[in-house]
Design a protein around this motif. Structure first.
Motif, PDB file in Angstrom:
ATOM      1  N   ASN A 247       5.992  65.793  32.408  1.00  0.00           N
ATOM      2  CA  ASN A 247       7.283  66.461  32.559  1.00  0.00           C
ATOM      3  C   ASN A 247       8.416  65.687  31.896  1.00  0.00           C
ATOM      4  O   ASN A 247       9.568  66.097  31.990  1.00  0.00           O
ATOM      5  CB  ASN A 247       7.618  66.622  34.052  1.00  0.00           C
ATOM      6  N   VAL A 248       8.088  64.580  31.254  1.00  0.00           N
ATOM      7  CA  VAL A 248       9.153  63.721  30.741  1.00  0.00           C
ATOM      8  C   VAL A 248       9.977  64.455  29.686  1.00  0.00           C
ATOM      9  O   VAL A 248      11.223  64.410  29.709  1.00  0.00           O
ATOM     10  CB  VAL A 248       8.543  62.435  30.153  1.00  0.00           C
ATOM     11  N   LYS A 249       9.310  65.121  28.765  1.00  0.00           N
ATOM     12  CA  LYS A 249      10.028  65.794  27.688  1.00  0.00           C
ATOM     13  C   LYS A 249      10.951  66.877  28.239  1.00  0.00           C
ATOM     14  O   LYS A 249      12.110  67.007  27.820  1.00  0.00           O
ATOM     15  CB  LYS A 249       9.028  66.388  26.697  1.00  0.00           C
ATOM     16  N   PHE A 250      10.439  67.660  29.203  1.00  0.00           N
ATOM     17  CA  PHE A 250      11.257  68.726  29.806  1.00  0.00           C
ATOM     18  C   PHE A 250      12.439  68.138  30.572  1.00  0.00           C
ATOM     19  O   PHE A 250      13.575  68.606  30.431  1.00  0.00           O
ATOM     20  CB  PHE A 250      10.386  69.574  30.732  1.00  0.00           C
ATOM     21  N   CYS A 251      12.173  67.098  31.346  1.00  0.00           N
ATOM     22  CA  CYS A 251      13.243  66.525  32.161  1.00  0.00           C
ATOM     23  C   CYS A 251      14.340  65.911  31.292  1.00  0.00           C
ATOM     24  O   CYS A 251      15.538  66.055  31.579  1.00  0.00           O
ATOM     25  CB  CYS A 251      12.665  65.473  33.098  1.00  0.00           C
ATOM     26  N   ARG A 252      13.955  65.229  30.219  1.00  0.00           N
ATOM     27  CA  ARG A 252      14.964  64.628  29.340  1.00  0.00           C
ATOM     28  C   ARG A 252      15.791  65.701  28.641  1.00  0.00           C
ATOM     29  O   ARG A 252      16.997  65.546  28.440  1.00  0.00           O
ATOM     30  CB  ARG A 252      14.272  63.740  28.312  1.00  0.00           C
ATOM     31  N   LYS A 253      15.150  66.801  28.276  1.00  0.00           N
ATOM     32  CA  LYS A 253      15.868  67.877  27.593  1.00  0.00           C
ATOM     33  C   LYS A 253      16.895  68.524  28.514  1.00  0.00           C
ATOM     34  O   LYS A 253      18.047  68.769  28.124  1.00  0.00           O
ATOM     35  CB  LYS A 253      14.863  68.916  27.093  1.00  0.00           C
ATOM     36  N   VAL A 254      16.487  68.798  29.766  1.00  0.00           N
ATOM     37  CA  VAL A 254      17.415  69.428  30.713  1.00  0.00           C
ATOM     38  C   VAL A 254      18.529  68.462  31.100  1.00  0.00           C
ATOM     39  O   VAL A 254      19.692  68.851  31.245  1.00  0.00           O
ATOM     40  CB  VAL A 254      16.652  69.918  31.950  1.00  0.00           C
ATOM     41  N   MET A 255      18.187  67.176  31.250  1.00  0.00           N
ATOM     42  CA  MET A 255      19.200  66.188  31.623  1.00  0.00           C
ATOM     43  C   MET A 255      20.242  66.036  30.521  1.00  0.00           C
ATOM     44  O   MET A 255      21.439  65.858  30.799  1.00  0.00           O
ATOM     45  CB  MET A 255      18.519  64.837  31.887  1.00  0.00           C
ATOM     46  N   LYS A 256      19.803  66.137  29.281  1.00  0.00           N
ATOM     47  CA  LYS A 256      20.732  65.997  28.163  1.00  0.00           C
ATOM     48  C   LYS A 256      21.691  67.170  28.099  1.00  0.00           C
ATOM     49  O   LYS A 256      22.879  67.008  27.795  1.00  0.00           O
ATOM     50  CB  LYS A 256      19.943  65.876  26.857  1.00  0.00           C
ATOM     51  N   ASN A 257      21.182  68.386  28.362  1.00  0.00           N
ATOM     52  CA  ASN A 257      22.016  69.601  28.307  1.00  0.00           C
ATOM     53  C   ASN A 257      22.143  70.194  29.720  1.00  0.00           C
ATOM     54  O   ASN A 257      21.844  71.369  29.938  1.00  0.00           O
ATOM     55  CB  ASN A 257      21.407  70.622  27.350  1.00  0.00           C
ATOM     56  N   PHE A 258      22.534  69.353  30.677  1.00  0.00           N
ATOM     57  CA  PHE A 258      22.516  69.779  32.074  1.00  0.00           C
ATOM     58  C   PHE A 258      23.483  70.939  32.333  1.00  0.00           C
ATOM     59  O   PHE A 258      23.154  71.908  33.024  1.00  0.00           O
ATOM     60  CB  PHE A 258      22.866  68.581  32.972  1.00  0.00           C
ATOM     61  N   PHE A 259      24.678  70.879  31.765  1.00  0.00           N
ATOM     62  CA  PHE A 259      25.693  71.890  32.095  1.00  0.00           C
ATOM     63  C   PHE A 259      25.476  73.196  31.329  1.00  0.00           C
ATOM     64  O   PHE A 259      26.062  74.215  31.698  1.00  0.00           O
ATOM     65  CB  PHE A 259      27.089  71.334  31.809  1.00  0.00           C
ATOM     66  N   SER A 260      24.659  73.161  30.294  1.00  0.00           N
ATOM     67  CA  SER A 260      24.361  74.403  29.579  1.00  0.00           C
ATOM     68  C   SER A 260      22.959  74.927  29.873  1.00  0.00           C
ATOM     69  O   SER A 260      22.502  75.877  29.232  1.00  0.00           O
ATOM     70  CB  SER A 260      24.490  74.163  28.063  1.00  0.00           C
ATOM     71  N   ALA A 261      22.268  74.333  30.864  1.00  0.00           N
ATOM     72  CA  ALA A 261      20.912  74.773  31.194  1.00  0.00           C
ATOM     73  C   ALA A 261      20.954  76.071  31.983  1.00  0.00           C
ATOM     74  O   ALA A 261      21.937  76.379  32.677  1.00  0.00           O
ATOM     75  CB  ALA A 261      20.200  73.688  31.999  1.00  0.00           C
ATOM     76  N   THR A 262      19.862  76.817  31.896  1.00  0.00           N
ATOM     77  CA  THR A 262      19.761  78.085  32.622  1.00  0.00           C
ATOM     78  C   THR A 262      19.381  77.811  34.079  1.00  0.00           C
ATOM     79  O   THR A 262      18.965  76.703  34.447  1.00  0.00           O
ATOM     80  CB  THR A 262      18.712  78.988  31.967  1.00  0.00           C
ATOM     81  N   LEU A 263      19.497  78.863  34.907  1.00  0.00           N
ATOM     82  CA  LEU A 263      19.143  78.712  36.322  1.00  0.00           C
ATOM     83  C   LEU A 263      17.655  78.412  36.490  1.00  0.00           C
ATOM     84  O   LEU A 263      17.265  77.639  37.360  1.00  0.00           O
ATOM     85  CB  LEU A 263      19.522  79.987  37.080  1.00  0.00           C
ATOM     86  N   ARG A 264      16.838  79.015  35.640  1.00  0.00           N
ATOM     87  CA  ARG A 264      15.388  78.775  35.721  1.00  0.00           C
ATOM     88  C   ARG A 264      15.058  77.317  35.400  1.00  0.00           C
ATOM     89  O   ARG A 264      14.232  76.693  36.069  1.00  0.00           O
ATOM     90  CB  ARG A 264      14.659  79.712  34.765  1.00  0.00           C
TER      91      ARG A 264
END
Length: 299
Positions: A247-264
């Motif tokens: 899950n590292v790749k997914f978690c880093r991607k969402v953490m980087k764009n946290f405020f523009s991430a979708t609800l899902r």
């Protein structure tokens, strides 16, 4: 009255006569081809006179030479100009054969990609024919002593079927073993091991020894396993992912764009416990960095 009715049979007969003459000439030329008796490993095909016949050593860019031994095994060695590395190339049905003169055996590949050799009297056309293609050459003219041409030996028939196409096996020498590679990523990984320098020679077996190395066990190149190898930090955390994925790749991607991430994405971020995953990932990176600095020592 139409005159074409009388001229058509004459033209037809002329075409048939020309065709018969051409076919007879081709058959007569093919039946008069003579094979050189001094080269024993040649299996010419289709009655061609311009048969490639040469004695050679096959050396890779990683300085290994191909050897065909008497027991049927095929290997690579770092010893220079051994008796079992003296090979002979010949043409067979628009392909090439590789023949070990000392072992009196042909180089072959099974449909599964296993490299082996066959005696001269058991030559198999399906397994023992390759296509030689020039893939790389040094810059400069052919008269230059530094000019080199490297060839790849691709099997003519066998390979891995992907859909309607077939990726043919490429001959390679890896860790002093003769293997075949077919996928593109493997060909790029073992590029130096699949490029062979065709070194033509006039040497005889009497002038060569079984090995020229003083201590073959230490001089021969071999695969040295890395005892201090550790997996990447992302691979060490695979057990945390569903279906064995990290899950590292997914978690880093969402953490980087946290405020523009979708609800899902935010729900998955919480479900996969990404804060803990990233914390362990950063700790792992720090430990690897510290070990690397300790290995280098004080500057």
């Amino acid at each position: 009255m139409n005159s074409n009715l009388h001229t058509t049979p004459k033209k037809f007969c002329l075409h048939v006569f020309t065709y018969c003459v051409v076919v007879s000439l081709i058959v007569s030329l093919g039946s008069t081809v003579s094979v050189r008796p001094d080269l024993v490993g040649i299996t010419p095909g289709q009655g061609r006179e311009d048969i490639t016949q040469k004695k050679m050593f096959l050396r890779t860019k990683s300085h290994r030479a191909l050897e065909i031994l008497e027991d049927g095994s095929v290997r690579g060695t770092a010893c220079a100009d051994t008796k079992f590395s003296l090979l002979q190339s010949g043409s067979h049905n628009l392909g090439n054969t590789v023949f070990g003169i000392a072992a009196n055996r042909y180089l072959c590949v099974t449909p599964d990609g296993v490299v082996y050799s066959l005696p001269k009297d058991k030559f198999d056309e399906d397994d023992c024919v390759f296509n030689e293609t020039v893939e790389y050459e040094h810059f400069g003219e052919k008269s230059n002593p530094g000019y080199r041409e490297y060839s790849k030996y691709r099997h003519k028939k066998h390979g891995i079927r992907l859909g309607k196409s077939v990726r043919k096996y490429h001959l390679a020498l890896v860790c002093n073993k003769a293997i075949t590679v077919s996928m593109k990523k493997h060909r790029l990984k073992y590029e130096n091991e699949t490029l062979f320098l065709v070194d033509r020679t006039n040497k005889d077996l009497l002038n060569l020894q079984e090995t020229n190395c003083k201590d073959p066990s230490t001089v021969d190149l071999s695969c040295k396993k890395k005892t201090s190898y550790t997996k990447k930090c992302s691979e060490q955390l695979k057990r945390r992912g569903s279906n064995g994925r990290s899950n590292v790749k997914f978690c880093r991607k969402v953490m980087k764009n946290f405020f523009s991430a979708t609800l899902r994405q935010l729900r998955l971020f919480r479900k996969r416990d990404c804060y803990t995953v990233l914390s362990e990932y950063n700790k792992c990176r720090r430990r690897r960095r510290q070990r690397r600095q300790q290995r280098k020592g004080p500057s």
